[in-house]
Design a protein around this motif. Structure first.
Motif, PDB file in Angstrom:
ATOM      1  N   GLY A  18       0.825  -1.199   0.000  1.00 56.38           N
ATOM      2  CA  GLY A  18       0.000   0.000   0.000  1.00 56.38           C
ATOM      3  C   GLY A  18       0.860   1.250   0.000  1.00 56.38           C
ATOM      4  N   PHE A  19       0.292   2.340  -0.494  1.00 51.56           N
ATOM      5  CA  PHE A  19       1.009   3.605  -0.600  1.00 51.56           C
ATOM      6  C   PHE A  19       0.263   4.721   0.119  1.00 51.56           C
ATOM      7  CE2 PHE A  19       1.798   1.167  -4.493  1.00 51.56           C
ATOM      8  CZ  PHE A  19       3.189   1.137  -4.529  1.00 51.56           C
ATOM      9  N   ILE A  22     -10.848   3.199   0.175  1.00 50.84           N
ATOM     10  CA  ILE A  22      -9.509   2.878   0.674  1.00 50.84           C
ATOM     11  C   ILE A  22      -9.395   1.364   0.859  1.00 50.84           C
ATOM     12  CG2 ILE A  22      -7.929   3.155   2.627  1.00 50.84           C
ATOM     13  CD1 ILE A  22      -9.459   5.891   3.070  1.00 50.84           C
ATOM     14  N   GLY A  23      -8.310   0.800   0.358  1.00 49.45           N
ATOM     15  CA  GLY A  23      -8.066  -0.627   0.530  1.00 49.45           C
ATOM     16  C   GLY A  23      -8.583  -1.492  -0.590  1.00 49.45           C
ATOM     17  N   THR A  24      -9.363  -0.933  -1.521  1.00 50.42           N
ATOM     18  CA  THR A  24      -9.865  -1.723  -2.646  1.00 50.42           C
ATOM     19  C   THR A  24      -8.700  -2.225  -3.488  1.00 50.42           C
ATOM     20  OG1 THR A  24     -11.871  -0.376  -2.739  1.00 50.42           O
ATOM     21  CG2 THR A  24     -11.348  -1.691  -4.682  1.00 50.42           C
ATOM     22  N   ALA A  25      -8.729  -3.495  -3.858  1.00 58.99           N
ATOM     23  CA  ALA A  25      -7.673  -4.057  -4.699  1.00 58.99           C
ATOM     24  C   ALA A  25      -7.706  -3.409  -6.074  1.00 58.99           C
ATOM     25  CB  ALA A  25      -7.834  -5.563  -4.820  1.00 58.99           C
ATOM     26  N   ILE A  26      -6.540  -3.026  -6.582  1.00 57.39           N
ATOM     27  CA  ILE A  26      -6.435  -2.349  -7.870  1.00 57.39           C
ATOM     28  C   ILE A  26      -5.999  -3.342  -8.941  1.00 57.39           C
ATOM     29  CG2 ILE A  26      -5.300  -0.520  -9.170  1.00 57.39           C
ATOM     30  CD1 ILE A  26      -4.878   0.957  -6.546  1.00 57.39           C
ATOM     31  N   VAL A  58      -2.200  -4.743  -4.673  1.00 56.88           N
ATOM     32  CA  VAL A  58      -1.988  -3.322  -4.368  1.00 56.88           C
ATOM     33  C   VAL A  58      -3.346  -2.720  -4.026  1.00 56.88           C
ATOM     34  CG1 VAL A  58      -1.235  -1.074  -5.249  1.00 56.88           C
ATOM     35  CG2 VAL A  58      -0.017  -3.168  -5.926  1.00 56.88           C
ATOM     36  N   GLY A  59      -3.400  -1.974  -2.937  1.00 55.43           N
ATOM     37  CA  GLY A  59      -4.667  -1.387  -2.509  1.00 55.43           C
ATOM     38  C   GLY A  59      -4.723   0.114  -2.709  1.00 55.43           C
ATOM     39  N   VAL A  60      -5.922   0.641  -2.856  1.00 54.02           N
ATOM     40  CA  VAL A  60      -6.131   2.087  -2.943  1.00 54.02           C
ATOM     41  C   VAL A  60      -5.597   2.750  -1.671  1.00 54.02           C
ATOM     42  CG1 VAL A  60      -7.892   3.902  -3.051  1.00 54.02           C
ATOM     43  CG2 VAL A  60      -8.132   1.826  -4.448  1.00 54.02           C
TER      44      VAL A  60
END
Length: 381
Positions: free
Chosen positions: A110-111, A269-273, A293-295
């Motif tokens: 995550g970023f 937030i946290g949704t898989a991209i 990778v998550g939002v």
């Protein structure tokens, strides 16, 4: 940094909220073994990458400084290419310190980052935000959050007294994105015309990692006047106010249906991209393709998620509700963040922002810009 990583990454890969996850660990339930998570935090002066285990314990981190261009008073610029390169360097460095943590054991990344504005051309290359231009200027393609060049644009936007401004404390801040977009159109028309993608730094990092352009409810709500509570049935476009962008002089954004220069796909937030890390990004980071990778979030809000999700007891030993907690996040500036189930409107206080830290909650964000920078200045006298 150590406090934000566990909550940030647990949220991003779709695990239960931090308080439930950590409570299960404290109760003696075994956490998954050999599962690790990576968090990347881009601040004003450096990029920090950390790795934690399933219990939320930070196992290692690495810091790499980044450059800032300050060509004139109130102008602060950075480079998205340099930031990504430094982030990759930090990721490889921290992995090299953790001999038992292989890339296959990293189950999510995550970023978070400052709310700085990244400008790319129609081929996703950096494009200059500097006044005047030389070939080297294209390296400086980020207008930093602390940049105050758009003071006239800020005044003009606030003079509209548009209804959406009540969701940013009554008036847009010079540090938000709408004034900077309007400044680009007025003062850098070629950059504006040739820009194919303009995004918050957090969203850029996720895009660079996956190749999929998904914007965060945190970045768009807090800095772009997006209204998540207006977006119904998963239709991201409903959260934007067409009238606002047209009234301030940026009808192109509406005409493009928010594609590229604002964000036509806004997620929790946290949704898989997409399918996770692209092959190219995985190689640059030293990880495996398709690693989830998550939002992400703005850096201060990621800190708030880590702090507000911690175990807090009152004098009777009962858990303190989220609505009775406040996070104080200190860096170059200081932010105070608190959550509520109800929307409260306070002139001069940013927000209320729905779903910007925890789903179903509104965020209020007072603070003091440049407090940390002022302390640094005084200490160097």
């Amino acid at each position: 940094f150590g406090a934000l990583i566990p909550a940030l990454i647990h949220a991003k890969i779709g695990l239960p909220p931090p308080e439930r996850k950590f409570a299960s660990v404290r109760a003696g339930m075994s956490a998954p073994k050999d599962e690790y998570f990576m968090g990347a935090d881009c601040g004003s002066g450096s990029v920090r990458v950390g790795v934690c285990n399933s219990d939320g314990k930070l196992l290692g981190s690495h810091v790499v400084p980044i450059s800032t261009n300050n060509p004139r008073v109130d102008y602060y610029e950075q480079s998205s290419d340099e930031i990504w390169s430094c982030l990759c360097k930090a990721a490889k460095a921290v992995m090299s310190k953790l001999k038992d943590v292989t890339p296959a054991k990293i189950k999510g990344i995550g970023f978070d980052a400052t709310c700085s504005l990244v400008v790319l051309d129609k081929k996703d290359r950096p494009i200059s935000v500097s006044l005047g231009r030389t070939i080297k200027d294209d390296n400086w393609n980020i207008i930093m959050w602390r940049d105050h060049r758009a003071y006239k644009e800020t005044e003009d936007i606030n003079a509209t007294k548009h209804e959406v401004l009540k969701y940013v404390g009554g008036q847009v801040s010079i540090e938000m994105e709408a004034p900077k977009l309007l400044w680009l159109k007025r003062r850098k028309p070629l950059t504006w015309e040739n820009a194919g993608r303009i995004m918050d730094l957090t969203d850029f990092l996720a895009y660079r990692a996956t190749g999929v352009d998904v914007r965060s409810k945190c970045t768009t709500a807090c800095k772009w006047t997006y209204l998540p509570h207006k977006a119904k049935n998963g239709n991201s476009l409903d959260g934007w106010s067409d009238d606002f962008w047209e009234k301030i002089g940026l009808p192109e954004i509406v005409q493009e249906e928010y594609e590229g220069r604002a964000g036509s796909c806004v997620k929790d937030i946290g949704t898989a991209i997409g399918k996770g890390l692209s092959k190219e990004a995985a190689e640059e980071l030293g990880l495996l393709p398709n690693t989830p990778v998550g939002v992400g979030l703005i850096d201060a809000h990621a800190g708030a998620l880590g702090m507000l999700g911690a175990e807090v007891k009152d004098e009777d030993g009962k858990d303190v509700p989220l609505e009775r907690r406040m996070a104080l996040v200190c860096g170059t500036s200081a932010c105070h963040l608190t959550l509520s189930k109800k929307a409260y409107f306070v002139n001069g206080v940013w927000g209320p922002f729905r779903d910007a830290v925890v789903g179903g909650y509104w965020v209020l964000e007072p603070g003091q810009s440049a407090t940390g920078a002022l302390m640094e200045l005084l200490s160097n006298l």
